[in-house]
Design an enzyme around this catalytic site. Structure first.
Site, PDB file in Angstrom:
ATOM      1  CB  SER A 123      -0.670  -0.017   1.206  1.00  8.34           C
ATOM      2  OG  SER A 123      -1.759   1.617   0.990  1.00  8.34           O
ATOM      3  CG  ASN A 125      -2.760   5.055   2.214  1.00  8.32           C
ATOM      4  OD1 ASN A 125      -3.111   5.883   1.672  1.00  8.32           O
ATOM      5  ND2 ASN A 125      -3.647   3.995   1.928  1.00  8.32           N
ATOM      6  NE  ARG A 230      -0.482  -0.500  -7.821  1.00  9.84           N
ATOM      7  CZ  ARG A 230       0.187  -1.716  -6.417  1.00  9.84           C
ATOM      8  NH1 ARG A 230      -0.408  -2.053  -5.578  1.00  9.84           N
ATOM      9  NH2 ARG A 230       1.442  -1.243  -6.865  1.00  9.84           N
ATOM     10  CG  ASP A 234       1.133  12.308  -4.614  1.00  4.96           C
ATOM     11  OD1 ASP A 234       0.745  12.040  -4.929  1.00  4.96           O
ATOM     12  OD2 ASP A 234       2.634  12.751  -5.320  1.00  4.96           O
TER      13      ASP A 234
END
Length: 347
Positions: A123, A125, A230, A234
Site C-alpha cells: 500500500s 499509504n 494505487r 501525495d
C-alpha cells in the site's frame, strides 16, 4: 616509562571501547514495522524529539532500483542534518534472503544510521505510517529514483524550519477547475501550484499521524481510494496539510536535483529505472484527476491552496558574459556582497 604510559592509557581505551559498543549500528538488519503504528503510547514524547535534524523515509518496491536506492540512502547519510534513514521496503514478493544479501553487500553509511523496514503490504499509504524510530520533528519523504545533493538538502531543511507547518518540496503540480466540464483536474501551471510530490517533500512528523490515524471514517475512505487507485497518496497528504493550515506548500529551487525517473532522461541504462514508475502509466494524469474529484466529493470542500513563487539560495544577473572563451551567466564571474542569502524569486 613506556610501560607506565601504556598502563595510563588502558582505562581510556577501555572506556572508548564501551562507548563505541553502545552506539547504535549504522546499518540495521531487516525489521518489521510497528504492530500498532496509531497507538500514541508507542510514539516518542513531543518534548524528546529533535528539531535540528530530520529523518529520511525512502520508499522502495522495485528490485531493479535497489542499487540506486542504496546509493541514494548512503549519500543522504553523510548530511549533518539527517538524524537517520528508514528504507521502507513495500514489495512483499521480494525474498528476505535476497534483500538481506543485497543490503549487506551494497549498503554503506557515512554517518546517519540506516534501517530497513519490511512493510506488511504494498500500500502506498504505508509510506506515511508513524514509527517510534522517528525521533525528529521533521521527515523527508522520498522516492527511490530521486536524489537531492547535500547542499540543496541542507537548504531545503533550513527553509522548512522557517515554515514548519507547511510542506516544502521541489516538484510542483496543481489542481484546477475545468469550467467547460465543471470538474476538477490535475495539471501543471507555469505560475502557481498547490501540490508538491513525494518525489521529495519535507513536512512535520505529526502529519504522518494525521494522515494514517486521524480524520475518522472520511480519511479511512480516502486511504481506501488511494489503495484502489494505487496512486495519489501525495495528493491526499497535500489535502490533509492544506486542510489543517489553510495554506499551500513551499517550492524550493533545486539546482542539483537528480530525477532518474523523468522521461526526459536520455542517458543509456536509465530506461529500466523509468519504466517501473507509476507515473509512466498512460492514464496517470487522468487517474490523479479522478483522485482530486473523489477527495473533494468525500470531504465536501476543496482545501488545496495555491502558492506563487519559489525560494532560491541567491539571486543574480542572468545575462550572458564571455569568460574563458565560453558564454556563462554574468553573475558567475562577479562576487556579490550578500551572496548566499535566501531570497524569494517569482516564477
Amino acid at each position: 616509562m613506556t610501560n607506565n604510559k601504556n598502563s595510563n592509557h588502558k582505562p581510556l581505551i577501555f572506556l572508548l571501547s564501551i562507548f563505541f559498543l553502545l552506539l547504535p549500528p549504522l546499518i540495521s538488519p531487516l525489521r518489521p514495522p510497528p504492530k500498532n503504528p496509531c497507538d500514541p503510547k508507542t510514539l516518542p514524547h513531543p518534548l524528546t524529539v529533535r528539531s535540528d535534524q530530520l529523518t529520511i523515509l525512502i520508499n522502495g518496491f522495485s528490485e531493479s532500483r535497489l542499487p540506486l536506492l542504496l546509493s541514494i540512502a548512503s549519500s543522504y547519510s553523510s548530511s549533518p542534518s539527517v538524524s537517520s534513514i528508514l528504507i521502507l521496503w513495500s514489495n512483499p514478493k521480494t525474498l528476505s534472503k535476497t534483500l538481506k544479501q543485497t543490503l549487506e553487500s551494497n549498503l554503506t553509511s557515512f554517518g546517519a544510521p540506516i534501517s530497513v523496514l519490511r512493510q506488511t503490504s504494498d500500500s502506498l499509504n504505508s509510506r506515511f505510517l508513524p514509527n517510534p524510530s522517528i525521533l525528529t520533528r521533521a521527515v523527508a519523504i522520498c522516492d527511490d529514483d530521486v536524489q537531492i545533493d547535500p547542499k540543496t538538502l541542507e537548504f531545503a531543511f533550513k527553509i522548512w524550519k522557517t515554515n514548519t507547518d507547511r510542506i516544502v518540496g521541489f516538484f510542483p503540480r496543481s489542481h484546477d477547475l475545468d469550467l467547460s466540464h465543471k470538474t476538477w483536474i490535475y495539471t501543471v501551471h507555469p505560475d502557481k501550484f498547490s501540490i508538491v510530490l513525494t518525489k521529495f517533500m519535507i513536512l512535520k512528523t505529526d502529519y504522518l499521524y494525521d494522515y494514517s490515524c486521524g480524520g475518522g471514517e472520511k480519511m479511512r475512505d480516502l486511504r481506501g481510494f488511494v489503495d484502489e487507485m494505487r496512486n495519489c497518496e501525495d495528493i491526499l497528504m497535500n489535502f490533509v496539510v492544506a486542510g489543517k493550515i489553510d495554506l499551500g506548500p513551499v517550492l524550493v529551487e533545486g539546482k542539483n536535483v537528480r530525477d532518474w525517473g523523468d522521461v526526459r532522461n536520455e542517458e543509456e541504462g536509465e530506461e529500466e529505472v523509468r519504466e517501473v514508475g507509476l507515473s509512466k502509466r498512460e492514464d496517470h494524469r487522468k487517474r490523479r484527476g479522478d483522485c482530486i474529484r473523489e477527495f473533494h466529493r468525500v470531504l465536501g470542500r476543496m482545501p488545496l491552496k495555491y502558492s506563487y513563487g519559489k525560494v532560491v539560495e541567491s539571486v543574480g544577473e542572468q545575462g550572458l558574459c564571455k569568460k574563458g572563451g565560453k558564454l556563462v551567466f554574468c553573475d558567475e564571474q562577479i562576487k556579490v556582497g550578500d551572496e548566499g542569502k535566501t531570497r524569494i524569486k517569482t516564477l
